[in-house]
Scaffold this active site. Sequence first.
Site, PDB file in Angstrom:
ATOM      1  N   ASP A 110      -5.064  -6.746   6.112  1.00 21.55           N
ATOM      2  CA  ASP A 110      -6.294  -6.112   5.641  1.00 21.55           C
ATOM      3  C   ASP A 110      -7.339  -7.174   5.305  1.00 21.55           C
ATOM      4  OD1 ASP A 110      -8.151  -4.333   4.681  1.00 21.55           O
ATOM      5  OD2 ASP A 110      -6.975  -3.664   2.961  1.00 21.55           O
ATOM      6  N   LYS A 166       3.885 -15.339   3.120  1.00 21.94           N
ATOM      7  CA  LYS A 166       3.847 -16.165   1.906  1.00 21.94           C
ATOM      8  C   LYS A 166       5.297 -16.467   1.511  1.00 21.94           C
ATOM      9  CE  LYS A 166       1.405 -18.208  -1.354  1.00 21.94           C
ATOM     10  NZ  LYS A 166       0.661 -19.450  -1.036  1.00 21.94           N
ATOM     11  N   ASP A 225      -2.659 -18.167   2.667  1.00 24.57           N
ATOM     12  CA  ASP A 225      -3.796 -18.896   2.118  1.00 24.57           C
ATOM     13  C   ASP A 225      -4.294 -19.955   3.095  1.00 24.57           C
ATOM     14  OD1 ASP A 225      -1.316 -20.037   1.671  1.00 24.57           O
ATOM     15  OD2 ASP A 225      -1.764 -20.780  -0.342  1.00 24.57           O
ATOM     16  N   ASP A 263     -10.657  -8.634   7.970  1.00 26.52           N
ATOM     17  CA  ASP A 263     -12.043  -8.545   7.514  1.00 26.52           C
ATOM     18  C   ASP A 263     -12.702  -9.927   7.524  1.00 26.52           C
ATOM     19  OD1 ASP A 263     -11.924  -5.856   7.230  1.00 26.52           O
ATOM     20  OD2 ASP A 263     -12.006  -5.817   5.053  1.00 26.52           O
ATOM     21  N   TYR A 286       0.812  -1.214   0.000  1.00 24.58           N
ATOM     22  CA  TYR A 286       0.000   0.000   0.000  1.00 24.58           C
ATOM     23  C   TYR A 286       0.844   1.262   0.000  1.00 24.58           C
ATOM     24  CZ  TYR A 286      -3.987  -3.019   1.142  1.00 24.58           C
ATOM     25  OH  TYR A 286      -4.959  -3.997   1.123  1.00 24.58           O
TER      26      TYR A 286
END
Length: 356
Positions: A248, A192, A224, A252, A143
């Site tokens: 992020d 990851k 994942d 959620d 970001y």
Amino acid sequence: MREHNIVVLKGDGIGPEIVDEAVKVLDAAGKKYGFKMNYDYELMGGCAIDETGEPLPQKTVDACKKADCVFLGAVGGPKWDGVPGNKRPEAGLLGIRGALGLYANLRPARIFAPLKEASPIKDSITEGNLDIMIVRELTGGIYFGERGTGVENGEEYAYDTEKYTVSEIKRIAKTAFEMAMKRNKKLTSVDKANVLDSSRLWRKTVIEMSKDYPEVELNHMYVDNCAMQLVRNPKQFDVIVTSNIFGDILSDEASMISGSIGMLASASLSDGKFGLYEPIHGSAPDIAGLGIANPLATILSAAMMLKYSLDEGEAAADIENAVNAALEKVRTPDIYKDGFKKVSTSGMGDEVIKNL
């Protein structure tokens, strides 16, 4: 009487409505526990664009830097969809995180007992208390990395860069390890590392940091797999630490375990006790002004503010208990169920205050 100086950013959409309820609860808690809140109302987001042409005016930044902490409603809405990316309301949110050094985002995901039936996860999986704390790095990664667009061989392209330094990883890992020490001494680092160089550096750095916290059980999980495990077996987690983009998404997802995104608070912290507190849901412009928005995530964010920045832990715990008690009797439309009294935004705030 103890005094706390707070910058309040009501923002857009339902922001003003839900913030007003949290302010009511803060004032009620102050009367009970002997402190006073001094509020400085400033602009950020779409309302700031309308008034000043900028999503984050310098006046707001300056005021925030002088305050004990910052309290935010929500920003954004379709009204500003046509505004260039660096002038959108959300740019104000990214800007204030950078300007105030808010690198650690704390997002608790818990199930309140009266709302257990609202969780999409079956009871056998969430049996007992479910309380996860996600620690998300907030001012680095994709970001905030190098980005751009262009044309190559007649075809348009775009790119965003994921980049982390050792110092960025160390400071968020330190926050997570210390949070784990205060809870159940269990930390899951999510990355990851089987694909990304940035994740390999992340994992290496977190492992090195773990030597300073031998009491904390550290394990690693690919993002994942973590996404799957959050719905398969969420009780295996206590504290999760991860990068900006992974945090992020995962926070959620975790929020829905609780049954409603309207129940989830968050804190964004810098060094020391300074922080910005906000609900994790959006500005919900479709219901703005209707008096039906759920203010509980905002009220719980206020409780986090009292706990983490203002040393008013007793009042914070009392507010959380009052929210739980309110849910035993009343509901806003988003969490309504037969057998409960349906109340407005202000009605829910009043019920929380009554239970204080």
